[in-house]
Every structure is written in structure tokens, then in C-alpha cells.
Design a protein around this motif. Structure first.
Motif, PDB file in Angstrom:
ATOM      1  N   ALA A 144       0.826  -1.206   0.000  1.00  0.00           N
ATOM      2  CA  ALA A 144       0.000   0.000   0.000  1.00  0.00           C
ATOM      3  C   ALA A 144       0.860   1.254   0.000  1.00  0.00           C
ATOM      4  N   GLY A 145       0.226   2.337  -0.385  1.00  0.00           N
ATOM      5  CA  GLY A 145       0.803   3.671  -0.277  1.00  0.00           C
ATOM      6  C   GLY A 145      -0.280   4.636   0.159  1.00  0.00           C
ATOM      7  N   VAL A 146       0.115   5.731   0.791  1.00  0.00           N
ATOM      8  CA  VAL A 146      -0.839   6.756   1.238  1.00  0.00           C
ATOM      9  C   VAL A 146      -0.321   8.127   0.828  1.00  0.00           C
ATOM     10  N   GLU A 147      -1.217   8.952   0.316  1.00  0.00           N
ATOM     11  CA  GLU A 147      -0.910  10.353   0.010  1.00  0.00           C
ATOM     12  C   GLU A 147      -1.769  11.231   0.910  1.00  0.00           C
ATOM     13  N   TYR A 148      -1.148  12.149   1.610  1.00  0.00           N
ATOM     14  CA  TYR A 148      -1.878  13.077   2.474  1.00  0.00           C
ATOM     15  C   TYR A 148      -1.827  14.491   1.898  1.00  0.00           C
ATOM     16  N   GLU A 149      -2.979  15.159   1.881  1.00  0.00           N
ATOM     17  CA  GLU A 149      -3.037  16.598   1.683  1.00  0.00           C
ATOM     18  C   GLU A 149      -3.417  17.227   3.016  1.00  0.00           C
ATOM     19  N   TYR A 150      -2.816  18.368   3.345  1.00  0.00           N
ATOM     20  CA  TYR A 150      -3.101  18.966   4.653  1.00  0.00           C
ATOM     21  C   TYR A 150      -2.813  20.468   4.628  1.00  0.00           C
ATOM     22  N   PHE A 151      -3.763  21.209   5.211  1.00  0.00           N
ATOM     23  CA  PHE A 151      -3.590  22.648   5.383  1.00  0.00           C
ATOM     24  C   PHE A 151      -2.603  22.899   6.514  1.00  0.00           C
ATOM     25  N   PRO A 203       9.727   6.852   5.145  1.00  0.00           N
ATOM     26  CA  PRO A 203      10.225   7.408   3.886  1.00  0.00           C
ATOM     27  C   PRO A 203       9.133   8.038   3.037  1.00  0.00           C
ATOM     28  N   ILE A 204       9.514   9.128   2.385  1.00  0.00           N
ATOM     29  CA  ILE A 204       8.606   9.913   1.542  1.00  0.00           C
ATOM     30  C   ILE A 204       9.026   9.777   0.091  1.00  0.00           C
ATOM     31  N   GLU A 205       8.030   9.623  -0.798  1.00  0.00           N
ATOM     32  CA  GLU A 205       8.309   9.590  -2.235  1.00  0.00           C
ATOM     33  C   GLU A 205       8.188  10.964  -2.874  1.00  0.00           C
ATOM     34  N   GLY A 206       7.209  11.747  -2.439  1.00  0.00           N
ATOM     35  CA  GLY A 206       6.983  13.063  -3.021  1.00  0.00           C
ATOM     36  C   GLY A 206       6.460  14.030  -1.975  1.00  0.00           C
ATOM     37  N   HIS A 207       6.841  15.319  -2.116  1.00  0.00           N
ATOM     38  CA  HIS A 207       6.485  16.327  -1.106  1.00  0.00           C
ATOM     39  C   HIS A 207       6.436  17.666  -1.818  1.00  0.00           C
ATOM     40  N   GLY A 214      -1.573  27.541   2.000  1.00  0.00           N
ATOM     41  CA  GLY A 214      -0.803  26.797   2.989  1.00  0.00           C
ATOM     42  C   GLY A 214      -0.953  25.295   2.915  1.00  0.00           C
ATOM     43  N   VAL A 215      -1.339  24.745   1.753  1.00  0.00           N
ATOM     44  CA  VAL A 215      -1.584  23.312   1.644  1.00  0.00           C
ATOM     45  C   VAL A 215      -0.336  22.598   1.126  1.00  0.00           C
ATOM     46  N   PHE A 216       0.025  21.499   1.791  1.00  0.00           N
ATOM     47  CA  PHE A 216       1.079  20.607   1.330  1.00  0.00           C
ATOM     48  C   PHE A 216       0.462  19.260   0.958  1.00  0.00           C
ATOM     49  N   GLU A 217       1.158  18.526   0.101  1.00  0.00           N
ATOM     50  CA  GLU A 217       0.818  17.126  -0.146  1.00  0.00           C
ATOM     51  C   GLU A 217       2.081  16.294   0.024  1.00  0.00           C
ATOM     52  N   THR A 218       1.957  15.182   0.743  1.00  0.00           N
ATOM     53  CA  THR A 218       3.086  14.293   0.986  1.00  0.00           C
ATOM     54  C   THR A 218       2.678  12.874   0.642  1.00  0.00           C
ATOM     55  N   ALA A 219       3.427  12.248  -0.258  1.00  0.00           N
ATOM     56  CA  ALA A 219       3.183  10.857  -0.652  1.00  0.00           C
ATOM     57  C   ALA A 219       4.216   9.975   0.033  1.00  0.00           C
ATOM     58  N   LEU A 220       3.734   9.018   0.813  1.00  0.00           N
ATOM     59  CA  LEU A 220       4.621   8.127   1.547  1.00  0.00           C
ATOM     60  C   LEU A 220       5.037   6.951   0.672  1.00  0.00           C
TER      61      LEU A 220
END
Length: 485
Positions: A144-151, A203-207, A214-220
């Protein structure tokens, strides 16, 4: 194959553990869900690690995220059993050190019933382990993988309390997805999220920045489902800890603003066999020949028959497990009318479609080994253990029962689709979603999915959340009705 569950320096024996901790005087342990925990003396910790575990107050299964006891008595923790202790079992494979807390040793725990020594049915880590163990009986490992978006807000816990959570200042202004300029305004915080995650073995794949103030997205980084859920939970903990260091509050609330895109928690899943091959993929020769013969339609011709059954299983059960993917009242605000923001609210799938609930990612857009499904329904407020458990359990059920894929792929809904009933819509509130999950015929109640004990307890926690919402008087109501009705 390497141990995909363990951190790179996890102890392999009690002797290894004692060696790792020889210069420490204390250890930190944490329980999943909303991350809670405590310090333990090294002596107490080593004693627990060498035995059945240690006693932990069961009230963590009896109260909500603000430490209020649930509205009705639930299975695990209640007045009748005196909120008794349950067994917390230390998972040595999760060993890390907290770089921002003087490198104190850190471990996650799971929970057992003190009488039967069996996993507690609603322990998030135990629930996911039960699902992945069933897959292992077929020789499959769940990935599995998870991508988070967060303010992110230029606030602290004190300032948001002083402001009563109104008029919060975003970290940056404007809509700047994939910006190279905006991260320079908060360079240390932005880079700490990536760099400290690497040290913390998340570990992160994309950031990058995402659309919104102020929104970031981080793909684990993609890994085993159990490790992925741990990493997803721990990334939130790390992000909030880094935020405290820099005077920032990252929010994983699904929909902080009514007029802006919400925060997703997209989940990617696949299965691999004992040799590490992706069972969702088709052979290179089939790809070159234009896809698999016998596929349900053009959208599934580049995935295997098992993948098609898995997809059909998830689609069939999706409406019945929605509280597992969208567990909060606020999360449904992201989905209601969410097509404009790529937030799917129907039982749909499509090849490489970001408008569908399930996006098929397969050749020719990726190599066969990267074939997977992206489930786009969850928000950033999901519990990753429960979300992954639900998706994988439904998919496994689909494979076991050879569920046929019905209906065409739909990437964009038309008003006619909704009116005709051609496409099933998902529940639009936590209340309706919980009622559906708890209904007698719910797929969630089936023993090869979650079973009734789990549904009664978890559904009860969601009923509590709905009750608090129904009792609340919001600013919207006051502004709309106070003067004019």
C-alpha cells in the motif's frame, strides 16, 4: 526477501533489544488511532517485552478524541467492567528513536484481551494484521501507499484556542499547487518534514505544495500494508511535532474551508505473491498484444483477472464500509458535491481517472509491476489501519467469491446518471453511512470482512460522533436564523 515490516535497525531478539537500550533510562510507547502513549522506565519496558505485555487502561477504547466517554456503553471498555486493563503487546519491529525528543527509543503496541490473549477486535493494528494474515494464507502480501493533503496554519495550540478556532492565519496565501516559490517562505519547516521523516524511517516519495492557502501534499513510499499504516500514522505525529517546533499547525481535517478543496488521504493498494510478483499485473506479452482477453471492459484489460475481482469486491462493499474510510462528520463535507474538487461521491471506477472513486493505474501509463488501484474516497482524517483493512478485506472477498465487475467505468457523473440510478451514490453523511454499515445485511458484518462485534463497537463510536454533532449549534445556524426567523 527483506523484512518489509521492520525498521532497518529493529532488534531481532531480547539480547539485541537490551544492547540497543543500554545507554537509555526510559522508553516511549504509543497506541494507534489518535496517537497516545507514555514513557516507561527501561526496566519496566524490558520486563514487558519479555512477557505477555503490560497492562494499559482500556478507556482508550471507551472515550473519543477529546477524552469524553462514549454516549452508550461499548464492548471493550465500559462501566460494567470497570474500564479494566487490557494487555499492550510491544511490537519490537517498530523500533525507532524520536529525533525531536533527544532520540528517546520509541515503539508501537497492539492490544490483546487479558483473559483469552486473543487480539481485541477493534484494535486498529490488530484489525489490519487479521486482514493481511488472511491474504498470507493465499501466499499474498498486501502492499500500500498513502498520500496526504493537509492545510498548514501559522498558529499554535494556544493561539487557535484564544481565537476560538476562527480567523486562522494560513501558512501562505493564495492557490499555489506544485509551487517552487511558496516553500521558500517556510523553508525549514517544509524541509524538516521530509528530512526528519527519513531519519524516523517514514520514507517519503513526493512532497510539494498543493492547491489552497498553505496546503502541502506528501506521498509516503510504497511498502507493506501494515508498515504503510504505521508510517501514515507516524507521519501525522511527526508533522504535528515539527509544526510545534516551527510555530505551525498542520491540519489533517478533511474540509477546513467550505469554498476550497478538501484534504484527501488517497490509498494505493496491490497484492504480491511469494516471489514478489504483482498479482494485479498482466504479462508483458499481454500488454504488447493490447491487453487481457476476457476483461470486463477496456478499462480493465491491463489488469489481471484477480485484480478485476478485487476491484469488483471493493466496489460492491464500498457503501457499507464508508465510516472506515470517512470517519468524521466533517469528512462528508469534502464529498458532498465534491466532483468539482475531484472528491468522488459515487461507486465508480475508471482507467487513470482522478474523478472516479477507484482509479486503475496500469500499463501503458506505468510498468506492469506498478499496477495498482488508487482508492480516492478517504480524506486525510482517515484512520489508515481501518481504511486499509476495509479496502483489502473487500478486495479479498471479491477474489474469493469471484465477484463479477458490473456496470461500465464512469469517470464523470452526469445529472442523468444520478437520477436514473445507473450509478450508486455513496452515503452523504456520517449518520447515513453509519446506519448503513450497522444494518443487518451489511457486508461489513460478514465474518470474512469485519464481523458483528467490530461493527457494533466501531459503529457505536460513530453514533457518538453523530450525536455530538446533532446537539451542536453552529455559527452558520446562528447567522442564518437568529434575527430573521
Amino acid at each position: 526477501m527483506p523484512d518489509i515490516l521492520a525498521t532497518s535497525y529493529a532488534p531481532k531478539s531480547l539480547n539485541d533489544l537490551e544492547t540497543l537500550l543500554k545507554n537509555d533510562i526510559k522508553v516511549k510507547v504509543a497506541v494507534d488511532g489518535v496517537l497516545r502513549g507514555k514513557y516507561m522506565s527501561k526496566e519496566k519496558f524490558l520486563s514487558a517485552a519479555s512477557s505477555d505485555g503490560f497492562g494499559f487502561c482500556s478507556v482508550i477504547f471507551g472515550w473519543d478524541i477529546h477524552d469524553a466517554v462514549y454516549s452508550r456503553e461499548l464492548l471493550i471498555s465500559n462501566r460494567a467492567n470497570g474500564y479494566r486493563d487490557i494487555l499492550a503487546v510491544i511490537d519490537l519491529s517498530t523500533y525507532r528513536r524520536l529525533p525531536w525528543e533527544n532520540n528517546v527509543p520509541f515503539f508501537l503496541v497492539s492490544f490483546l484481551d487479558p483473559d483469552t490473549k486473543e487480539p481485541i477486535c477493534v484494535c486498529p493494528r490488530g484489525t489490519l494484521k487479521g486482514v493481511t494474515d488472511r491474504a498470507a494464507e493465499y501466499g499474498w502480501t498486501c502492499y500500500a501507499g498513502v498520500e496526504y493533503e493537509y492545510f498548514n496554519f501559522k498558529e499554535t495550540p494556544q493561539t487557535v484556542a484564544d481565537k476560538r478556532f476562527h480567523n486562522l492565519e494560513p501558512l501562505t496565501s493564495g492557490m499555489h499547487g506544485y509551487s517552487l516559490l511558496r516553500p521558500q517562505l517556510n523553508n525549514e519547516y517544509f524541509n524538516d518534514l521530509f528530512d526528519v521523516s527519513a531519519v524516523f524511517e517514514v520514507p517519503i516519495e513526493g512532497h510539494h505544495t498543493e492547491t489552497g492557502p498553505g496546503v502541502f501534499e506528501t506521498a509516503l513510499a510504497y511498502t507493506s500494508a501494515q508498515r504503510m499504516a504505521d508510517n501514515a500514522l507516524l507521519f501525522k505525529f511527526l508533522a504535528k511535532s515539527m509544526g510545534m517546533k516551527h510555530g505551525v499547525i498542520p491540519s489533517f481535517m478533511a474540509k477546513p474551508w467550505g469554498n476550497l478543496p478538501g484534504c484527501s488521504g488517497h490509498v494505493h493498494v496491490s497484492l504480491r505473491n511469494s516471489s514478489g510478483a504483482n498479482i494485479f499485473a498482466i504479462a508483458k506479452e499481454e500488454v504488447e498484444a493490447g491487453g487481457r482477453k476476457g476483461a470486463a471492459n477496456e478499462d480493465t484489460k491491463y489488469v489481471s483477472q484477480e485484480a478485476e475481482w478485487f476491484l469488483a469486491g471493493v466496489l460492491e462493499g464500498l457503501p457499507d464500509i464508508m465510516p472506515m474510510l470517512v470517519p468524521t462528520v466533517n469528512g462528508y463535507k469534502r464529498l458532498v458535491g465534491g466532483e468539482a474538487f475531484w472528491a468522488p461521491n459515487a461507486v465508480t471506477y475508471g482507467y487513470d481517472s482522478r474523478a472516479a472513486s477507484i482509479r486503475i493505474i496500469s500499463p501503458p501509463s506505468v510498468s506492469p509491476s506498478a499496477t495498482r488501484f488508487e482508492v480516492r474516497v478517504p480524506g486525510a482524517d482517515m484512520n489508515p489501519y481501518f481504511a486499509l483493512s476495509a479496502i483489502i478485506a473487500l478486495g479479498m472477498r471479491g477474489i474469493q467469491r469471484k465477484v463479477e465487475l458490473t456496470g461500465p467505468p464512469v469517470s464523470q457523473l452526469s445529472p442523468e446518471d444520478k437520477k436514473s440510478g445507473k450509478v450508486k451514490m455513496l452515503p452523504t453523511s456520517l449518520e447515513s453511512a453509519t446506519q448503513r454499515m450497522m444494518a443487518p445485511g451489511s457486508i461489513a458484518r460478514e465474518e470474512d470482512v469485519f464481523g458483528s462485534d467490530f461493527v457494533e463497537h466501531y459503529g457505536g463510536t460513530r453514533e457518538h460522533e453523530v450525536k455530538l454533532w446533532n446537539e451542536a449549534v453552529t455559527n452558520w445556524e446562528v447567522e442564518r436564523y437568529l434575527e430573521l426567523v
